[in-house]
Design a protein around this motif. Structure first.
Motif, mmCIF file in Angstrom:
data_model
loop_
_atom_site.group_PDB
_atom_site.id
_atom_site.type_symbol
_atom_site.label_atom_id
_atom_site.label_comp_id
_atom_site.label_asym_id
_atom_site.label_seq_id
_atom_site.Cartn_x
_atom_site.Cartn_y
_atom_site.Cartn_z
ATOM 1 N N THR A 48 0.829 -1.189 0.000
ATOM 2 C CA THR A 48 0.000 0.000 0.000
ATOM 3 C C THR A 48 0.859 1.233 0.000
ATOM 4 N N LEU A 49 0.219 2.401 -0.239
ATOM 5 C CA LEU A 49 0.970 3.645 -0.324
ATOM 6 C C LEU A 49 1.602 4.011 1.007
ATOM 7 N N GLY A 50 0.960 3.703 2.105
ATOM 8 C CA GLY A 50 1.559 3.996 3.402
ATOM 9 C C GLY A 50 2.541 2.905 3.763
ATOM 10 N N LEU A 51 3.698 3.296 4.249
ATOM 11 C CA LEU A 51 4.701 2.287 4.582
ATOM 12 C C LEU A 51 4.356 1.593 5.885
ATOM 13 N N PHE A 52 3.639 2.269 6.779
ATOM 14 C CA PHE A 52 3.323 1.666 8.053
ATOM 15 C C PHE A 52 1.841 1.325 8.116
ATOM 16 N N ALA A 53 1.547 0.163 8.639
ATOM 17 C CA ALA A 53 0.178 -0.230 8.922
ATOM 18 C C ALA A 53 0.075 -0.415 10.422
ATOM 19 N N PRO A 54 -0.915 0.253 11.078
ATOM 20 C CA PRO A 54 -0.988 0.115 12.527
ATOM 21 C C PRO A 54 -1.253 -1.326 12.911
ATOM 22 N N ALA A 55 -0.494 -1.831 13.822
ATOM 23 C CA ALA A 55 -0.662 -3.198 14.315
ATOM 24 C C ALA A 55 -0.009 -3.296 15.672
ATOM 25 N N SER A 56 -0.597 -4.101 16.532
ATOM 26 C CA SER A 56 0.000 -4.283 17.835
ATOM 27 C C SER A 56 0.987 -5.433 17.778
ATOM 28 N N GLY A 103 12.310 -2.087 10.044
ATOM 29 C CA GLY A 103 12.170 -3.117 11.060
ATOM 30 C C GLY A 103 12.646 -4.479 10.600
ATOM 31 N N VAL A 104 12.879 -5.349 11.584
ATOM 32 C CA VAL A 104 13.304 -6.730 11.370
ATOM 33 C C VAL A 104 12.342 -7.626 12.129
ATOM 34 N N SER A 105 12.052 -8.806 11.566
ATOM 35 C CA SER A 105 11.161 -9.739 12.248
ATOM 36 C C SER A 105 11.537 -11.156 11.867
ATOM 37 N N TYR A 106 10.945 -12.114 12.601
ATOM 38 C CA TYR A 106 11.061 -13.497 12.191
ATOM 39 C C TYR A 106 10.322 -13.672 10.863
ATOM 40 N N SER A 107 10.724 -14.644 10.085
ATOM 41 C CA SER A 107 10.086 -14.884 8.793
ATOM 42 C C SER A 107 9.517 -16.303 8.759
ATOM 43 N N PRO A 108 8.228 -16.446 8.344
ATOM 44 C CA PRO A 108 7.304 -15.395 7.913
ATOM 45 C C PRO A 108 6.866 -14.534 9.092
ATOM 46 N N SER A 109 6.672 -13.240 8.827
ATOM 47 C CA SER A 109 6.522 -12.259 9.905
ATOM 48 C C SER A 109 5.074 -11.965 10.281
ATOM 49 N N ASP A 110 4.093 -12.583 9.625
ATOM 50 C CA ASP A 110 2.700 -12.328 9.982
ATOM 51 C C ASP A 110 2.459 -12.691 11.452
ATOM 52 N N GLY A 111 1.954 -11.720 12.221
ATOM 53 C CA GLY A 111 1.654 -11.955 13.619
ATOM 54 C C GLY A 111 2.853 -11.947 14.537
ATOM 55 N N GLN A 112 4.029 -11.692 14.004
ATOM 56 C CA GLN A 112 5.240 -11.666 14.817
ATOM 57 C C GLN A 112 5.526 -10.239 15.302
ATOM 58 N N HIS A 113 6.391 -10.113 16.291
ATOM 59 C CA HIS A 113 6.808 -8.782 16.716
ATOM 60 C C HIS A 113 8.025 -8.357 15.902
ATOM 61 N N TRP A 114 8.291 -7.050 15.902
ATOM 62 C CA TRP A 114 9.364 -6.457 15.099
ATOM 63 C C TRP A 114 10.338 -5.723 16.004
ATOM 64 N N TRP A 115 11.563 -5.536 15.525
ATOM 65 C CA TRP A 115 12.564 -4.783 16.264
ATOM 66 C C TRP A 115 13.398 -3.943 15.307
ATOM 67 N N ASN A 116 14.167 -3.002 15.852
ATOM 68 C CA ASN A 116 14.963 -2.111 15.012
ATOM 69 C C ASN A 116 16.365 -2.674 14.800
ATOM 70 N N ALA A 154 3.935 -2.922 13.239
ATOM 71 C CA ALA A 154 4.376 -3.849 12.194
ATOM 72 C C ALA A 154 4.408 -3.100 10.873
ATOM 73 N N PRO A 155 5.554 -2.985 10.213
ATOM 74 C CA PRO A 155 5.614 -2.283 8.929
ATOM 75 C C PRO A 155 4.713 -2.941 7.888
ATOM 76 N N SER A 156 4.115 -2.106 7.062
ATOM 77 C CA SER A 156 3.336 -2.640 5.949
ATOM 78 C C SER A 156 4.288 -3.270 4.948
ATOM 79 N N ARG A 157 4.021 -4.485 4.550
ATOM 80 C CA ARG A 157 4.870 -5.188 3.600
ATOM 81 C C ARG A 157 4.011 -6.182 2.836
#
Length: 277
Positions: free
Chosen positions: A13-21, A54-67, A76-79
């Motif tokens: 999507t056009l926005g790089l970030f998607a709000p997610a907890s 951000g960095v996450s485990y792969s596949p990253s759906d539902g995972q937490h992210w770190w810098n 969670a970044p939109s990807r």
């Protein structure tokens, strides 16, 4: 094994970030891991910069992210979503990395590579002819705690290395021209007319990972028409392509030019592969 995630670029999507907890770190993940001073941003002399989102485990759906330093981030970044995510096997770990591009020149080409990876999938997406986001999913040896990722931008003006008139005989016509301390060999086939486009089989010496190259047609009025690659194959040191020049007739083509421009590489160093507690 380098595989592009075409679907990623299509759905980003056009926005790089998607709000997610971000999920809370589990008990095992709360343990202290090696702290890094990972690079978060690189800048280019041709203009613009790239930031690690951000960095996450792969596949990253539902995972937490770190810098880059391993500190957890709350979003969670939109990807793009991969239909066939890259999975770790045996003594490997798999990670997703998301970057954003800011101020990179229009029509620039962006490359990304992970020298320490076993395999990776990469993607790049554009907004209004300008690179806007990129990333990879990659597998690494499980013993690694931090890695480096290189991002190259080719955005400066193209330089014409050689030009050659279309061949009128059968088969490829070859010429060799100097290119710095090296030389470039080019091959040009007779043209073929396909409705409203002219097609050529064109060959060139492989210019390597530090340069981008292209063929363009110059018409009788001196205007440049970059080609559209339909197919390509690397054999030894020579790269052979089938290229179409849209909106042209055979009589329009005055000459074919071969152009290059350099990638400017920057490195994100010491990116943490594990989140800190």
């Amino acid at each position: 094994m380098h595989r592009k995630w075409g679907a990623w670029a299509a759905v980003l999507t056009l926005g790089l970030f998607a709000p997610a907890s971000a999920p809370r770190l589990g008990a095992k993940e709360q343990k202290a891991v090696r702290q890094t001073n990972g690079t978060s941003e690189v800048r280019y002399s041709g203009g613009g910069k790239v930031q690690l989102v951000g960095v996450s485990y792969s596949p990253s759906d539902g995972q937490h992210w770190w810098n880059a330093q391993g500190a957890p981030i709350s979003y969670a970044p939109s990807r793009p979503k991969s239909k066939s995510p890259l999975l770790a096997h045996g003594d490997e770990k798999a990670r997703d990395f998301v970057f954003r591009c800011l101020g990179i020149p229009n029509n620039a080409t962006v490359q990304i590579t992970a020298p320490q990876s076993h395999s990776f999938d990469r993607w790049v997406t554009f907004q209004s002819r300008r690179p806007s986001a990129l990333g990879i999913a990659a597998t690494f040896p499980s013993s690694l705690h931090a890695v480096s990722i290189r991002v190259g931008v080719a955005g400066k003006p193209w330089k014409t290395i050689a030009d050659v008139a279309p061949s009128s005989g059968a088969g490829l016509r070859f010429i060799t021209r100097p290119w710095g301390a090296r030389s470039i060999t080019l091959g040009v086939s007779p043209p073929s007319q396909f409705n409203n486009s002219v097609g050529f089989t064109l060959s060139n010496t492989n210019v390597g990972a530090d340069y981008q190259s292209r063929f363009a047609a110059v018409d009788r009025q001196g205007r440049l028409h970059p080609g559209v690659k339909l197919a390509g194959e690397l054999s030894g040191r020579m790269y052979t392509q089938t290229i179409s020049f849209q909106g042209m007739q055979i009589a329009d083509v005055q000459k074919i030019v071969f152009q290059t421009r350099a990638y400017e590489w920057r490195e994100f160093k010491n990116i943490s592969l594990e989140p800190k507690s």
